[in-house]
Design a protein around this motif. Structure first.
Motif, PDB file in Angstrom:
ATOM      1  N   ALA A  12       0.815  -1.216   0.000  1.00  0.00           N
ATOM      2  CA  ALA A  12       0.000   0.000   0.000  1.00  0.00           C
ATOM      3  C   ALA A  12       0.854   1.274   0.000  1.00  0.00           C
ATOM      4  CB  ALA A  12      -0.927   0.012   1.210  1.00  0.00           C
ATOM      5  N   HIS A  13       2.180   1.117   0.112  1.00  0.00           N
ATOM      6  CA  HIS A  13       3.100   2.263   0.158  1.00  0.00           C
ATOM      7  C   HIS A  13       2.907   3.146  -1.069  1.00  0.00           C
ATOM      8  CE1 HIS A  13       6.579   4.507   1.398  1.00  0.00           C
ATOM      9  NE2 HIS A  13       7.238   4.214   0.279  1.00  0.00           N
ATOM     10  N   LYS A  14       2.794   4.425  -0.853  1.00  0.00           N
ATOM     11  CA  LYS A  14       2.597   5.450  -1.889  1.00  0.00           C
ATOM     12  C   LYS A  14       1.265   5.302  -2.623  1.00  0.00           C
ATOM     13  CE  LYS A  14       7.420   6.548  -2.730  1.00  0.00           C
ATOM     14  NZ  LYS A  14       8.425   6.843  -3.757  1.00  0.00           N
ATOM     15  N   GLN A  15       0.301   4.644  -1.979  1.00  0.00           N
ATOM     16  CA  GLN A  15      -1.032   4.537  -2.567  1.00  0.00           C
ATOM     17  C   GLN A  15      -1.650   5.927  -2.615  1.00  0.00           C
ATOM     18  OE1 GLN A  15      -5.201   2.345  -1.470  1.00  0.00           O
ATOM     19  NE2 GLN A  15      -3.351   1.386  -0.739  1.00  0.00           N
ATOM     20  N   VAL A  16      -2.229   6.278  -3.737  1.00  0.00           N
ATOM     21  CA  VAL A  16      -2.852   7.590  -3.916  1.00  0.00           C
ATOM     22  C   VAL A  16      -4.349   7.396  -4.069  1.00  0.00           C
ATOM     23  CG1 VAL A  16      -2.990   9.631  -5.394  1.00  0.00           C
ATOM     24  CG2 VAL A  16      -0.773   8.518  -5.018  1.00  0.00           C
ATOM     25  N   GLY A  27      -6.519  -5.948   1.324  1.00  0.00           N
ATOM     26  CA  GLY A  27      -7.870  -6.282   0.880  1.00  0.00           C
ATOM     27  C   GLY A  27      -8.978  -5.569   1.626  1.00  0.00           C
ATOM     28  N   GLU A  28      -8.617  -4.804   2.663  1.00  0.00           N
ATOM     29  CA  GLU A  28      -9.622  -4.054   3.425  1.00  0.00           C
ATOM     30  C   GLU A  28      -9.695  -2.624   2.911  1.00  0.00           C
ATOM     31  OE1 GLU A  28     -10.118  -5.274   7.876  1.00  0.00           O
ATOM     32  OE2 GLU A  28      -8.013  -4.848   7.479  1.00  0.00           O
ATOM     33  N   LYS A  29     -10.900  -2.115   2.793  1.00  0.00           N
ATOM     34  CA  LYS A  29     -11.089  -0.712   2.437  1.00  0.00           C
ATOM     35  C   LYS A  29     -11.145   0.100   3.720  1.00  0.00           C
ATOM     36  CE  LYS A  29     -13.359  -1.590  -1.917  1.00  0.00           C
ATOM     37  NZ  LYS A  29     -14.546  -1.374  -2.744  1.00  0.00           N
ATOM     38  N   LEU A  30     -10.195   1.013   3.869  1.00  0.00           N
ATOM     39  CA  LEU A  30     -10.058   1.786   5.099  1.00  0.00           C
ATOM     40  C   LEU A  30     -10.194   3.273   4.825  1.00  0.00           C
ATOM     41  CD1 LEU A  30      -6.960  -0.113   6.515  1.00  0.00           C
ATOM     42  CD2 LEU A  30      -9.369  -0.552   7.014  1.00  0.00           C
ATOM     43  N   ASP A  31     -10.795   3.988   5.771  1.00  0.00           N
ATOM     44  CA  ASP A  31     -10.939   5.434   5.641  1.00  0.00           C
ATOM     45  C   ASP A  31      -9.610   6.150   5.819  1.00  0.00           C
ATOM     46  OD1 ASP A  31     -13.690   5.625   5.084  1.00  0.00           O
ATOM     47  OD2 ASP A  31     -14.164   5.321   7.191  1.00  0.00           O
ATOM     48  N   TRP A  32      -8.746   5.613   6.656  1.00  0.00           N
ATOM     49  CA  TRP A  32      -7.444   6.212   6.897  1.00  0.00           C
ATOM     50  C   TRP A  32      -6.410   5.133   6.761  1.00  0.00           C
ATOM     51  CZ3 TRP A  32     -11.158   6.470  10.900  1.00  0.00           C
ATOM     52  CH2 TRP A  32     -11.958   7.612  10.856  1.00  0.00           C
ATOM     53  N   SER A  33      -5.188   5.528   6.523  1.00  0.00           N
ATOM     54  CA  SER A  33      -4.146   4.510   6.419  1.00  0.00           C
ATOM     55  C   SER A  33      -3.676   4.076   7.796  1.00  0.00           C
ATOM     56  CB  SER A  33      -2.972   5.044   5.621  1.00  0.00           C
ATOM     57  OG  SER A  33      -2.344   6.094   6.309  1.00  0.00           O
ATOM     58  N   ARG A  48       2.391   1.768  11.420  1.00  0.00           N
ATOM     59  CA  ARG A  48       3.200   2.985  11.430  1.00  0.00           C
ATOM     60  C   ARG A  48       3.006   3.800  10.161  1.00  0.00           C
ATOM     61  NH1 ARG A  48       8.862   1.047  11.606  1.00  0.00           N
ATOM     62  NH2 ARG A  48       8.025  -0.716  10.478  1.00  0.00           N
ATOM     63  N   CYS A  49       1.946   3.491   9.422  1.00  0.00           N
ATOM     64  CA  CYS A  49       1.659   4.221   8.192  1.00  0.00           C
ATOM     65  C   CYS A  49       1.284   5.667   8.515  1.00  0.00           C
ATOM     66  CB  CYS A  49       0.499   3.569   7.443  1.00  0.00           C
ATOM     67  SG  CYS A  49       0.830   1.912   6.834  1.00  0.00           S
ATOM     68  N   PHE A  50       1.414   6.524   7.517  1.00  0.00           N
ATOM     69  CA  PHE A  50       0.970   7.903   7.686  1.00  0.00           C
ATOM     70  C   PHE A  50       0.436   8.415   6.360  1.00  0.00           C
ATOM     71  CE2 PHE A  50       5.446   8.012   6.657  1.00  0.00           C
ATOM     72  CZ  PHE A  50       5.557   9.006   5.697  1.00  0.00           C
ATOM     73  N   ILE A  51      -0.303   9.499   6.435  1.00  0.00           N
ATOM     74  CA  ILE A  51      -0.937  10.096   5.258  1.00  0.00           C
ATOM     75  C   ILE A  51      -0.238  11.407   4.933  1.00  0.00           C
ATOM     76  CG2 ILE A  51      -3.057  11.142   4.374  1.00  0.00           C
ATOM     77  CD1 ILE A  51      -4.610   9.270   6.212  1.00  0.00           C
TER      78      ILE A  51
END
Length: 67
Positions: A12-16, A27-33, A48-51
Motif C-alpha cells: 500500500a506504500h505510496k497509494q494515492v 484487501g480491506e477498504k479503510l478510511d485512513w491509512s 506505522r503508516c501515515f498520510i
C-alpha cells in the motif's frame, strides 16, 4: 520500509486516493491509512503508516520525497 513492515502495508506504500475514497490495505477498504476503527486488528495494531495530503498537480513531486 524496514523488516517490520507487513507485506500488505508495503504493497500500500505510496497509494494515492482522492479525498473521498478509501485506502485498500490487505484487501480491506479503510478510511485512513492508520488505525481505522473499521479495520481488522491485523491492519491496525502497531501500524506505522501515515498520510500525506498533496494537491494533484504536485503529487509526483511529493511522492518522490519518500523512499
Amino acid at each position: 520500509n524496514d523488516d517490520r513492515v507487513r507485506d500488505t502495508h508495503a504493497a500500500a506504500h505510496k497509494q494515492v486516493v482522492d479525498y473521498d475514497e478509501k485506502f485498500v490495505v490487505g484487501g480491506e477498504k479503510l478510511d485512513w491509512s492508520v488505525v481505522d476503527p473499521n479495520g481488522s486488528p491485523g491492519n491496525n495494531i502497531n501500524c506505522r503508516c501515515f498520510i500525506v495530503v498533496s494537491p494533484s498537480d504536485t503529487m509526483e513531486e511529493t511522492l518522490s520525497q519518500f523512499p
